[in-house]
Design a protein around this motif. Sequence first.
Motif: not given
Lengths: 260, 603
Positions: A117-123, A211-219
């Motif tokens: 996950p990204p370092a900051e949790l956002k809503y 799904g759209p929020g998946l980070p670059p590593a999650a190809t």
Amino acid sequence: MNKRLSLFTRCLILFLLVWLFLRFFIGGVWSVPLPASVIAMYVVLILLAILVHVSVEDDRFREFLRPIKETLIDDDKKIRRIALGTLIPLVLLGFTFSKVSTKADPPAALRTAHPAPPAELKYGDKVIGLTQEVENPFRHLEKDDKEAFKAHAENGRRVYYQNCFYCHGDDLDGEGHFAHGLNPLPANFQDPGIIPNFQESFFFWRISKGGPGLPPAATPWDSAMPVWEDHLTEEEIWDVIIFLSEYTGYKPRTFGEADH
Amino acid sequence: MRCISADSKNRLYFYLGLLVIYAVLAIAPAFAQQDATDVDYRPFPKIGSRSAAWIAAQLHLLFGSFILGVPMFAVVIEFVGMRTKDKRYDKMAQEFIKLCMGAFSTTALLGGVLVFVLIWCYPQVMNRLTGIFGPTMIFYVILFFGETFTLYLYSYGWDRMQGAVSKMWHLFLGVLLNVFGTAIMFVSNAWLTYQTSPAIMGPDHKPIALHDEETGEFIGTLWQAVNNYTWMPVNIHRLIGNIAFGGAIVGAYSAFRFLVAKTKEDRAHYDWMGYTGNFIALCGLIPLPFAGYWLGREIYMFNNTMGINMMGSLFSWLFIIQAVMIGVLFIGANYYLWSGMTRIKGGEIYARYRPYMIAIIVLCVAIWMTPRTLIMSPKEMAAMGGTNHPLVGFFGLMTAKNTAVNIIILATFLSFLFYRRSGKAPTVGWRKIGNISIAAVLGLAVAAIIAIGLAGFKVESDFRVNVLTPVQVLIALAVMIAVTVTDLVMYRKAMRSNDINWGQMTDRSQYVLILLAITFTSLMGLMGYARSGLRENWHIFGVMPDTSPDAFTPLLGDAVNVIAVIMVIFFALVGFIFWIGLWGDKKKAERATVTAEVGVGDD
């Protein structure tokens, strides 16, 4: 019986039996088929085991190699030589053909099922805190106010059966009626490798960003998981997480608590 | 005509190497100063800065690991030689240190190359690090002097210091050498662990940052920077790893010498030496996973994202490769032990257990290697009805893997027990009860480990991580200790049917020793990539971003290519050093025969 079969033949039979077991027994009789990559790995291992067993001692190794040598050298093994000499190239040819021929289905892919996950949790754009530190704001009710906690779990149940069960299934096992049209498949929360391995903030992130929020590593970023922050409130997301763990009986990961 | 002997040639190289490294150390700060003003990065020609620094660092580390690992067991072996008054041990320890000498100057040279590359390509990073760690760098140089001169005295004083009292001094030098070596490693580990985890552990394991959140200014003390989150775990992990690596390389050296040996005595000697090397490597290998586990936990606590990246995401496939390598190591080590039993008369009786042991080990390796996310095509996934296989899917979870690895370790231990017992028969009255209880304890331990493993699927992961997994490990360790002690007592006055026929080994077993060394090396290369890659696009994680064109994290496939290149260079260099060693021995042997002939003539 044992006398007549050479060590080599016995090893070959063992090898084939293991392969048949993996391919057809596990794949047909006992359970569902294994992917080819897994079968290949196990088959290589059993080959290694056989080679280890026959090659530790010189005598046994010679016995193992004897049929190979005989086939290659002896005068009376000419037919066997010719047969193998045609068969082996044919098998290789078939193998190569199956590799290079054009297929309709996409190739096997390495997929990262659980990206970091990204370092900051956002809503939305609102920063809730560091992913590492944020806890479910209603989790403490489990100890402090059982009734309120139950209400949150109940609300989570409502959220789940209004929004999630189409994909994740009415038993939370990933067998929803949309599931088999999707690739990757929806998560199966009954699997012991999912809920216990991640913190609640991780699930908050996955549910809110989808799904759209998946980070670059999650190809290859082709998940059908929707972005729920567009439809659910923060509280509803935390509640559905409580429901997931209450229903399945798995507790999400926390850090350090059990240390005390 | 006088030709330079191999010994003095070695000495010459040694001094030249030293000179270069001292020169580098002397000039380096000046370079760093000069650069403080202008450029951020300078590209390294052709291969790029990242690859240049990577190759230099990994090679330096491999050599360094070797020269730090070998003296640790060389001293122990020398001590054993002194206590048992068995000259062979002394000779072997000396031979180990000679290898060390050969590798020492190469290590120093590579260190120099690394410093140059870093200062040239990454001036600002170096500037920043020197700003914080300056005093430790001076300390490092002093330690390096200490290390050099003790190694020098230890090695060249070996033959001279053989008297009763001077032997004690010599041993003391050996211990001192290890103190220096370990200190050097601890100091340099501080720099790189700080880059990964620039924070210290506060109360309730929460990290406390050492930097101002706004400006990124360093606000901690030097000691805090040194004693950061991952410093100690990395120290311990590397310390144990060095022993294992040193043992494996020494084993490969012996295998090489065994294979080229011309005489029976040489074969026997190098067979024995290879056995010792492998034994040492195993002693290091067995606790290594536990140290790795601690390091991994600490990384999770420092930064959860980094932890998930390591085990679940960015680097998870790397750990599958690692699992394969570790599987190869255990199978190879067992193979070598079983091969070793063939040179002992009376070892045959244990051969009948071998197929079962192979079956157990291979089964556990299969579980250990099965990835959590399987590689499959969408069609296969559809046939499976999900991303996880209903049977094999369980193998992907940590609790299954921990169970498997504990059983592999116990099985390897049992192989070793059989090896030790080969050719001996206990004479104590309670031998039957002893054997039954050993078998029972081992069986119960395996049953308990499996039961705990199964429970691990059900319980909360905190409980599993903090209680179940450590209990599994403790059971395995306790059983190994208890059985070893019982076995020692039981076999103290054993009847020996026959001694070991050193030298009667198959060539295959020697190739396995070489394979083990190669596997160890590639493991270290892979883990180096993981350790450094975990920082992603940061020089100092979360504090100083990498803004150079090389900031991306290389793909696993690219990384493996670079590691392969590193390994080829490493083994070429090591092979060269081994070869030079062979050369020196030949000269000595010739000289010995010449003097012998002269002696005959004089009579």
